[in-house]
Design a protein around this motif. Structure first.
Motif, mmCIF file in Angstrom:
data_model
loop_
_atom_site.group_PDB
_atom_site.id
_atom_site.type_symbol
_atom_site.label_atom_id
_atom_site.label_comp_id
_atom_site.label_asym_id
_atom_site.label_seq_id
_atom_site.Cartn_x
_atom_site.Cartn_y
_atom_site.Cartn_z
ATOM 1 N N MET A 165 35.648 66.463 48.487
ATOM 2 C CA MET A 165 36.019 67.524 47.531
ATOM 3 C C MET A 165 36.385 66.923 46.173
ATOM 4 S SD MET A 165 35.546 70.442 48.897
ATOM 5 C CE MET A 165 36.372 71.437 47.688
ATOM 6 N N ILE A 166 37.058 65.793 46.174
ATOM 7 C CA ILE A 166 37.409 65.131 44.915
ATOM 8 C C ILE A 166 36.141 64.699 44.184
ATOM 9 C CG2 ILE A 166 38.477 63.050 43.941
ATOM 10 C CD1 ILE A 166 40.624 63.364 46.172
ATOM 11 N N GLY A 167 35.195 64.124 44.920
ATOM 12 C CA GLY A 167 33.925 63.727 44.299
ATOM 13 C C GLY A 167 33.213 64.919 43.672
ATOM 14 N N LYS B 174 34.635 67.715 42.612
ATOM 15 C CA LYS B 174 35.405 68.160 41.437
ATOM 16 C C LYS B 174 35.119 67.277 40.228
ATOM 17 C CE LYS B 174 39.224 70.277 43.956
ATOM 18 N NZ LYS B 174 40.642 70.189 44.331
ATOM 19 N N ILE B 175 34.971 65.996 40.458
ATOM 20 C CA ILE B 175 34.680 65.088 39.350
ATOM 21 C C ILE B 175 33.307 65.389 38.766
ATOM 22 C CG2 ILE B 175 34.225 62.669 38.771
ATOM 23 C CD1 ILE B 175 36.518 61.957 40.742
ATOM 24 N N VAL B 176 32.321 65.594 39.622
ATOM 25 C CA VAL B 176 30.978 65.933 39.135
ATOM 26 C C VAL B 176 31.020 67.253 38.364
ATOM 27 C CG1 VAL B 176 28.642 66.582 39.847
ATOM 28 C CG2 VAL B 176 29.747 64.579 40.863
ATOM 29 N N ASP B 177 31.738 68.242 38.883
ATOM 30 C CA ASP B 177 31.866 69.523 38.182
ATOM 31 C C ASP B 177 32.569 69.349 36.843
ATOM 32 O OD1 ASP B 177 30.610 70.807 40.273
ATOM 33 O OD2 ASP B 177 32.480 71.560 41.173
ATOM 34 N N THR B 178 33.525 68.433 36.767
ATOM 35 C CA THR B 178 34.245 68.189 35.516
ATOM 36 C C THR B 178 33.312 67.590 34.472
ATOM 37 O OG1 THR B 178 36.298 67.880 36.758
ATOM 38 C CG2 THR B 178 36.265 67.076 34.500
ATOM 39 N N TYR B 179 32.380 66.728 34.899
ATOM 40 C CA TYR B 179 31.393 66.204 33.949
ATOM 41 C C TYR B 179 30.545 67.334 33.367
ATOM 42 C CZ TYR B 179 31.903 61.153 34.590
ATOM 43 O OH TYR B 179 32.364 59.859 34.581
ATOM 44 N N LEU B 180 30.281 68.357 34.161
ATOM 45 C CA LEU B 180 29.443 69.459 33.695
ATOM 46 C C LEU B 180 30.196 70.431 32.793
ATOM 47 C CD1 LEU B 180 27.575 70.153 37.049
ATOM 48 C CD2 LEU B 180 26.702 68.947 35.038
ATOM 49 N N ALA B 181 31.511 70.384 32.822
ATOM 50 C CA ALA B 181 32.334 71.267 31.990
ATOM 51 C C ALA B 181 32.485 70.665 30.591
ATOM 52 C CB ALA B 181 33.709 71.445 32.632
ATOM 53 N N LYS C 295 39.730 56.847 37.522
ATOM 54 C CA LYS C 295 38.901 56.385 36.391
ATOM 55 C C LYS C 295 37.765 57.368 36.125
ATOM 56 C CE LYS C 295 39.686 51.486 37.203
ATOM 57 N NZ LYS C 295 39.088 50.242 37.704
ATOM 58 N N CYS C 296 37.090 57.795 37.175
ATOM 59 C CA CYS C 296 35.966 58.729 37.009
ATOM 60 C C CYS C 296 36.443 60.077 36.472
ATOM 61 C CB CYS C 296 35.236 58.931 38.333
ATOM 62 S SG CYS C 296 34.241 57.527 38.847
ATOM 63 N N TYR C 297 37.592 60.539 36.956
ATOM 64 C CA TYR C 297 38.103 61.838 36.517
ATOM 65 C C TYR C 297 38.494 61.805 35.042
ATOM 66 C CZ TYR C 297 40.656 66.262 36.701
ATOM 67 O OH TYR C 297 41.100 67.542 36.474
ATOM 68 N N VAL C 298 39.157 60.757 34.633
ATOM 69 C CA VAL C 298 39.533 60.623 33.222
ATOM 70 C C VAL C 298 38.275 60.560 32.361
ATOM 71 C CG1 VAL C 298 40.582 59.066 31.528
ATOM 72 C CG2 VAL C 298 41.794 59.598 33.651
#
Length: 149
Positions: A99-101, A103-110, A59-62
């Motif tokens: 690591m997943i957490g 990556k998700i935070v980094d994805t929000y920044l992208a 859910k967070c990644y999407v």
């Protein structure tokens, strides 16, 4: 010593040894059963934790792929599950979850992803951030199963 006294002592000692053997066997059987039940319970608890983590991470990644504003409640729930894994899981599982957490935070920044970009990510496999975590969980369950025997 009287032969009847020796016979009586031998009978008492034999009965005592037989009784102690029976008590020891019962204790050992009970201990084995309790350990087996504990392992089954532990495995079920870990499976529930991992399932909940996978659902929350997805859910967070999407959400991160589609938005720049983070879902703080979702991230809080995700990191709560990661913290539980640090307590209950193997180091490898907890590290993969962390690591997943990240990556998700980094994805929000992208920048937000378009549907076309998401399709490309599906094709090249980069959208799967849970693969290594799943492998680590499987290895942990195999280790628990090996300990059972």
């Amino acid at each position: 010593m009287n032969a009847s006294v020796i016979s009586a002592l031998a009978a008492l000692v034999g009965a005592g040894i037989g009784g102690l053997t029976s008590v020891f066997a019962s204790w050992l059987t009970q201990r084995t059963q309790v350990r087996a039940e504990w392992r089954v319970h532990e495995r079920a608890r870990l499976q529930d934790l991992y399932r909940d983590f996978i659902e929350e991470a997805t859910k967070c990644y999407v959400d991160a792929l589609q938005h720049n504003e983070p879902d703080l409640a979702g991230l809080g729930n995700l990191y709560a599950k990661i913290s539980r894994m640090r307590l209950q899981s193997s180091r490898q599982v907890a590290d993969e979850a962390d690591m997943i957490g990240r990556k998700i935070v980094d994805t929000y920044l992208a920048p937000d992803k378009t549907f076309f970009e998401i399709r490309e990510m599906l094709e090249n496999g980069s959208i799967d951030i849970l693969g290594k975590f799943s492998d680590a969980c499987r290895a942990e369950f195999e280790s628990l199963r090996a300990q059972q025997f």
